[in-house]
Write an enzyme that holds these catalytic residues in place. Structure first.
Site, PDB file in Angstrom:
ATOM      1  N   HIS A  39       0.828  -1.221   0.000  1.00 24.31           N
ATOM      2  CA  HIS A  39       0.000   0.000   0.000  1.00 24.31           C
ATOM      3  C   HIS A  39       0.853   1.258   0.000  1.00 24.31           C
ATOM      4  O   HIS A  39       0.362   2.352   0.282  1.00 24.31           O
ATOM      5  CB  HIS A  39      -0.967  -0.006   1.189  1.00 24.31           C
TER       6      HIS A  39
ATOM      7  N   CYS B 211       5.887   8.381  -9.235  1.00 24.22           N
ATOM      8  CA  CYS B 211       5.398   8.901 -10.517  1.00 24.22           C
ATOM      9  C   CYS B 211       4.325   7.965 -11.064  1.00 24.22           C
ATOM     10  O   CYS B 211       4.544   6.744 -11.172  1.00 24.22           O
ATOM     11  CB  CYS B 211       6.549   9.002 -11.529  1.00 24.22           C
TER      12      CYS B 211
ATOM     13  N   THR C 277      -3.269  -8.263  10.992  1.00 27.11           N
ATOM     14  CA  THR C 277      -4.124  -7.866   9.879  1.00 27.11           C
ATOM     15  C   THR C 277      -5.505  -8.488  10.025  1.00 27.11           C
ATOM     16  O   THR C 277      -5.645  -9.643  10.418  1.00 27.11           O
ATOM     17  CB  THR C 277      -3.519  -8.244   8.504  1.00 27.11           C
TER      18      THR C 277
ATOM     19  N   ALA D  29       1.190  -8.460  18.996  1.00 28.54           N
ATOM     20  CA  ALA D  29       2.435  -8.834  18.306  1.00 28.54           C
ATOM     21  C   ALA D  29       3.677  -8.394  19.095  1.00 28.54           C
ATOM     22  O   ALA D  29       4.676  -9.114  19.157  1.00 28.54           O
ATOM     23  CB  ALA D  29       2.452  -8.201  16.913  1.00 28.54           C
TER      24      ALA D  29
HETATM   25  N1  APR Z   1      -0.895  -6.920  17.715  1.00 28.11           N
HETATM   26  C1  APR Z   1      -1.357  -7.648  16.662  1.00 28.11           C
HETATM   27  N2  APR Z   1      -2.542  -7.407  16.057  1.00 28.11           N
HETATM   28  C2  APR Z   1      -3.289  -6.392  16.554  1.00 28.11           C
HETATM   29  C3  APR Z   1      -2.880  -5.594  17.642  1.00 28.11           C
HETATM   30  C4  APR Z   1      -1.626  -5.892  18.228  1.00 28.11           C
HETATM   31  N3  APR Z   1      -1.162  -5.200  19.281  1.00 28.11           N
HETATM   32  N4  APR Z   1      -3.859  -4.674  17.893  1.00 28.11           N
HETATM   33  C5  APR Z   1      -4.831  -4.890  16.974  1.00 28.11           C
HETATM   34  N5  APR Z   1      -4.495  -5.934  16.178  1.00 28.11           N
HETATM   35  C6  APR Z   1      -5.236  -6.502  15.058  1.00 28.11           C
HETATM   36  C7  APR Z   1      -6.727  -6.289  15.077  1.00 28.11           C
HETATM   37  O1  APR Z   1      -7.356  -7.341  15.809  1.00 28.11           O
HETATM   38  C8  APR Z   1      -7.063  -6.382  13.586  1.00 28.11           C
HETATM   39  O2  APR Z   1      -7.315  -7.732  13.213  1.00 28.11           O
HETATM   40  O3  APR Z   1      -4.779  -5.838  13.900  1.00 28.11           O
HETATM   41  C9  APR Z   1      -5.792  -5.903  12.903  1.00 28.11           C
HETATM   42  C10 APR Z   1      -5.921  -4.518  12.296  1.00 28.11           C
HETATM   43  O4  APR Z   1      -6.841  -4.619  11.245  1.00 28.11           O
HETATM   44  P1  APR Z   1      -7.071  -3.347  10.286  1.00 28.11           P
HETATM   45  O5  APR Z   1      -7.195  -2.123  11.109  1.00 28.11           O
HETATM   46  O6  APR Z   1      -8.169  -3.721   9.340  1.00 28.11           O
HETATM   47  O7  APR Z   1      -5.693  -3.219   9.508  1.00 28.11           O
HETATM   48  P2  APR Z   1      -5.211  -3.960   8.189  1.00 28.11           P
HETATM   49  O8  APR Z   1      -5.560  -5.406   8.222  1.00 28.11           O
HETATM   50  O9  APR Z   1      -3.792  -3.593   8.002  1.00 28.11           O
HETATM   51  O10 APR Z   1      -6.079  -3.222   7.052  1.00 28.11           O
HETATM   52  C11 APR Z   1      -5.737  -3.515   5.717  1.00 28.11           C
HETATM   53  O11 APR Z   1      -7.160  -1.730   4.991  1.00 28.11           O
HETATM   54  O12 APR Z   1      -8.068   0.386   5.032  1.00 28.11           O
HETATM   55  C12 APR Z   1      -7.072  -0.399   4.490  1.00 28.11           C
HETATM   56  O13 APR Z   1      -5.117   0.537   3.622  1.00 28.11           O
HETATM   57  C13 APR Z   1      -5.695   0.111   4.814  1.00 28.11           C
HETATM   58  O14 APR Z   1      -3.670  -1.217   4.782  1.00 28.11           O
HETATM   59  C14 APR Z   1      -4.964  -1.117   5.356  1.00 28.11           C
HETATM   60  C15 APR Z   1      -5.859  -2.268   4.912  1.00 28.11           C
END
Ligand code: APR
Length: 270
Positions: free
Chosen positions: A139, A147, A209, A252
């Protein structure tokens, strides 16, 4: 063969799950980490979904961000420079964030040869600041420009913005933030690298994630389909929990350093 039930992460069960995870990583040939915003929560950067998430607080963003940029790139740049853009809370958190123990554990796993590559959905540059080297940012990266014409990237401090919108000195294309906007295609070079890494991977760490955004959320499914193993590192369940071989149901920043210490013990006992 029935898949073993994923190990959970409560208390002493977490210790057992951490031992299993370390053994799996130690025995694997090509470990790749798929990283999401959860890894940076312990660096005080809010996630997007779940408790305290930006989308939870402000609602899912407009998926036409990229279209709006293309309609008027000059206005987008004027808003960015005057810092009247959205999500100031995220911008401020990003500006002062530092890598946490989770980032540093992934860096040490790479140094010792246990982790071959990080595919990160995060734009915060914290993997680089932690010292990790083999990284693909699906991302983009908030500290870079890109560019749209030829895909060339620059660190922010190595590109003089003397016109709006800025244009590429190589091809004349429009230059934007490297961060992939909503509605913007994933840059081809980054996507190709993710697919290559996924193809080579026989053990994928799913770190922080929610596994709901594609194509990233599809990479673990491909690893599993190729006979690889999945280790979920997340305090909460995700759509990938049921197909994960091992689940570290913990933050994590807490669990990855323990996995790393088990790997050091195993390497020492070799
Ligand atoms: N350690 C590990 N995981 C954690 C922690 C932690 N301390 N705190 C929260 N989480 C978990 C949550 O339970 C959730 O499952 O991290 C995850 C975060 O999820 P999102 O906020 O959806 O993030 P992500 O999966 O990176 O989103 C993907 O969505 O909006 C787009 O571009 C944005 O890159 C992002 C993409």
């Amino acid at each position: 063969m029935t898949e073993p039930a994923p190990s959970t992460g409560s208390g002493q069960a977490l210790d057992q799950a951490v031992d299993e995870a370390a053994r799996l990583i130690f025995a694997a040939n090509y470990v790749v980490a798929l990283v999401g915003a959860g890894l940076s929560v312990e660096s005080d950067i809010p996630p997007f979904r779940g408790p305290g998430g930006l989308w939870t607080k402000y609602g899912e963003p407009d998926m036409r961000g990229y279209d709006r940029f293309l309609d008027d790139p000059k206005q987008w740049w004027e808003e960015r420079i005057s810092r009247t853009g959205s999500y100031q809370e995220l911008v401020d958190a990003l500006a002062q964030a530092k890598p946490n123990a989770g980032h540093l554990a992934l860096k040490e796993m790479e140094d010792l040869g246990y982790l071959k590559h990080i595919i990160t959905q995060n734009i915060d540059n914290l993997h680089q600041e932690a010292g990790s080297r083999a990284i693909t940012e699906i991302h983009g990266n908030r500290t870079k420009l890109r560019c749209l014409g030829c895909g060339r990237r620059w660190p922010l401090d190595q590109f003089a913005i003397d016109e709006l919108p800025p244009t590429c000195p190589d091809c004349g294309g429009i230059v934007k933030s490297d961060t992939v906007m909503f509605g913007e295609p994933i840059p081809r070079d980054a996507l190709d690298e993710c697919l290559l890494q996924t193809e080579m991977c026989d053990c994928m760490l799913l770190v922080g994630t929610s596994a709901v955004v594609y194509p990233a959320a599809g990479f673990p499914v491909d690893v599993k389909r190729n006979g690889g193993r999945l280790i979920e590192v997340n305090p909460n369940e995700t759509p990938l929990t049921d197909m994960s071989d091992i689940v570290l149901r913990a933050p994590a920043g807490r669990s990855l350093p323990i996995v790393m210490s088990r790997l050091r013990e195993m390497a020492g006992a070799r």
